[in-house]
Enzyme design. Structure first.
Site, PDB file in Angstrom:
ATOM      1  N   ASN A   9       7.914 110.149  61.940  1.00 39.48           N
ATOM      2  CA  ASN A   9       6.914 109.553  61.116  1.00 39.48           C
ATOM      3  C   ASN A   9       6.722 108.047  61.107  1.00 39.48           C
ATOM      4  OD1 ASN A   9       5.770 108.857  58.428  1.00 39.48           O
ATOM      5  ND2 ASN A   9       7.710 109.309  57.120  1.00 39.48           N
ATOM      6  N   TRP A  10       5.504 108.001  61.800  1.00 35.92           N
ATOM      7  CA  TRP A  10       5.015 106.531  61.916  1.00 35.92           C
ATOM      8  C   TRP A  10       4.662 105.850  60.848  1.00 35.92           C
ATOM      9  CZ3 TRP A  10       1.074 107.186  66.623  1.00 35.92           C
ATOM     10  CH2 TRP A  10       1.874 107.902  67.842  1.00 35.92           C
ATOM     11  N   LYS A  11       4.765 106.379  59.589  1.00 36.36           N
ATOM     12  CA  LYS A  11       4.462 105.694  58.167  1.00 36.36           C
ATOM     13  C   LYS A  11       3.201 104.985  58.568  1.00 36.36           C
ATOM     14  CE  LYS A  11       9.441 105.571  57.256  1.00 36.36           C
ATOM     15  NZ  LYS A  11      10.418 105.291  56.339  1.00 36.36           N
ATOM     16  N   HIS A  95       7.828 113.191  51.026  1.00 34.44           N
ATOM     17  CA  HIS A  95       8.532 112.221  51.438  1.00 34.44           C
ATOM     18  C   HIS A  95       8.951 111.474  50.346  1.00 34.44           C
ATOM     19  CE1 HIS A  95       9.837 108.731  53.647  1.00 34.44           C
ATOM     20  NE2 HIS A  95      10.171 109.472  54.747  1.00 34.44           N
ATOM     21  N   GLU A  97       9.083 108.277  49.944  1.00 35.22           N
ATOM     22  CA  GLU A  97       8.308 107.151  49.694  1.00 35.22           C
ATOM     23  C   GLU A  97       7.079 107.628  48.733  1.00 35.22           C
ATOM     24  OE1 GLU A  97       8.199 105.881  53.576  1.00 35.22           O
ATOM     25  OE2 GLU A  97       9.930 105.174  53.637  1.00 35.22           O
ATOM     26  N   GLU A 167      16.738 113.903  53.474  1.00 36.21           N
ATOM     27  CA  GLU A 167      16.776 112.487  53.652  1.00 36.21           C
ATOM     28  C   GLU A 167      17.371 111.803  52.442  1.00 36.21           C
ATOM     29  OE1 GLU A 167      13.532 111.454  56.786  1.00 36.21           O
ATOM     30  OE2 GLU A 167      12.318 111.563  55.003  1.00 36.21           O
ATOM     31  N   GLY A 173      15.277 103.790  56.438  1.00 32.84           N
ATOM     32  CA  GLY A 173      14.997 102.311  56.589  1.00 32.84           C
ATOM     33  C   GLY A 173      15.896 101.467  56.352  1.00 32.84           C
ATOM     34  N   SER A 213      17.718 106.647  59.006  1.00 35.75           N
ATOM     35  CA  SER A 213      18.076 105.514  59.875  1.00 35.75           C
ATOM     36  C   SER A 213      18.706 106.298  61.060  1.00 35.75           C
ATOM     37  CB  SER A 213      19.183 104.560  59.412  1.00 35.75           C
ATOM     38  OG  SER A 213      18.625 103.716  58.158  1.00 35.75           O
ATOM     39  N   GLY A 234      11.911 107.756  61.431  1.00 28.96           N
ATOM     40  CA  GLY A 234      10.966 106.807  61.053  1.00 28.96           C
ATOM     41  C   GLY A 234      10.837 105.612  62.125  1.00 28.96           C
ATOM     42  N   GLY A 235      11.822 104.580  61.581  1.00 28.50           N
ATOM     43  CA  GLY A 235      11.536 103.425  62.447  1.00 28.50           C
ATOM     44  C   GLY A 235      12.047 103.556  64.113  1.00 28.50           C
TER      45      GLY A 235
HETATM   46  C1  PEP Z   1      11.550 108.495  57.387  1.00 28.06           C
HETATM   47  O1  PEP Z   1      10.555 107.657  57.049  1.00 28.06           O
HETATM   48  O2  PEP Z   1      11.492 109.684  57.061  1.00 28.06           O
HETATM   49  C2  PEP Z   1      12.692 107.901  57.860  1.00 28.06           C
HETATM   50  C3  PEP Z   1      13.713 108.673  58.029  1.00 28.06           C
HETATM   51  O3  PEP Z   1      12.822 106.670  58.303  1.00 28.06           O
HETATM   52  P1  PEP Z   1      13.989 105.762  58.905  1.00 28.06           P
HETATM   53  O4  PEP Z   1      14.335 106.707  60.311  1.00 28.06           O
HETATM   54  O5  PEP Z   1      13.096 104.628  59.437  1.00 28.06           O
HETATM   55  O6  PEP Z   1      15.147 105.866  58.084  1.00 28.06           O
END
Ligand code: PEP
Length: 252
Positions: A9-11, A95, A97, A167, A173, A213, A234-235
């Site tokens: 997930n590049w957000k 998600h 967010e 999640e 994040g 994470s 994500g990251g």
């Molecule tokens: C996400 O955006 O779904 C996510 C899990 O982010 P991260 O891996 O950065 O925690």
């Protein structure tokens, strides 16, 4: 046996050039992988150029959201048909967010899941508790409620289009991942709930990703849990080498 599924997930990151470069980097790392399903989910505006960079690879394309109406006066929204038109296979829906920053409700998420499946997209349906909910002992209740409301009315014939992503919001994040045991407990609870809502065959087949994470250093341990079938990342998905390492470490 559930095939592992990892999605990046590049957000709201990247620009036109770096999105294509990252997609090419992912293809160079794992473009021909076949023991794991892999997808990347760039921002809407880069879907088409990323699709071109992924062509002739096994890396699928996903969107970070989708609207439930097919077309019309919905300023700023993107339909399933549009996403299919630019080669998307998946759409992240619900998600945290979008739930907590944009204010999406379970009812809206449910409409999006129905529309995505009907429109031929595979939803990655996100659920997860806030830190205070976990600390208050409400994790199972909150997550079960999100699963039931998000999947309301989704029939047996269609449910396996859905990947569920657990999640925990406090892990997204933050650099603090759920422990493999914490993830496994919630994944097992979700699978048990799916067995009650549908049946055991469906529960055994549905894929449940963990997100929060996840990184190369914790991938193998998270993926070793019996009910963890993949990761929503994500990251760490913003670096082709890290994302590639996680995919390679997930070949069960
Ligand atoms: C996400 O955006 O779904 C996510 C899990 O982010 P991260 O891996 O950065 O925690």
């Amino acid at each position: 046996m559930r095939k592992p599924f990892l999605a990046g997930n590049w957000k709201m990151n990247m620009d036109a050039a770096s999105a294509v470069a990252l997609a090419k980097g992912v293809v160079a790392e794992v473009g021909q992988v076949d023991g794991v399903d892999v997808a990347v989910c760039p921002p809407f505006v880069y879907l088409q150029s990323v699709a071109a960079a992924l062509s002739s690879s096994n890396v699928a394309l996903g969107a970070q959201d989708v609207f439930h109406q097919p077309n019309g006066a919905f300023t700023g929204e993107i339909s399933c048909t549009m996403l299919k038109d630019v080669s998307c296979s998946y759409a992240i829906i619900g998600h945290s967010e979008r739930r907590h920053i944009i204010g999406e409700t379970d009812a809206l998420i449910n409409k999006k899941i129905h529309a995505a499946i009907a429109g031929g997209l595979l939803p990655i349906f996100c659920v997860g508790e806030l830190l205070e909910e976990r600390q208050g002992g409400k994790t199972d209740q909150v997550v079960a409620d999100q699963v039931k409301k998000g999947l309301e009315g989704v029939c047996e014939e269609r449910i396996l289009a859905v990947t569920i992503a657990y999640e925990p919001v406090w892990a997204i994040g933050t650099g603090v991942n759920a422990t493999p045991q914490q993830a496994q407990e919630v994944h097992a609870m979700i699978r048990g709930l799916i067995a009650k809502m549908y049946n055991k065959t469906i529960a055994d087949a549905i894929r449940i990703q963990y997100g929060g994470s996840a990184k190369p250093a914790n991938t193998a341990e998270l993926m070793s849990q019996p009910d963890v079938d993949g990761l929503l990342i994500g990251g760490a998905s913003l670096k082709a080498a890290d994302f590639g390492a996680m995919i390679k470490a997930s070949m069960k």
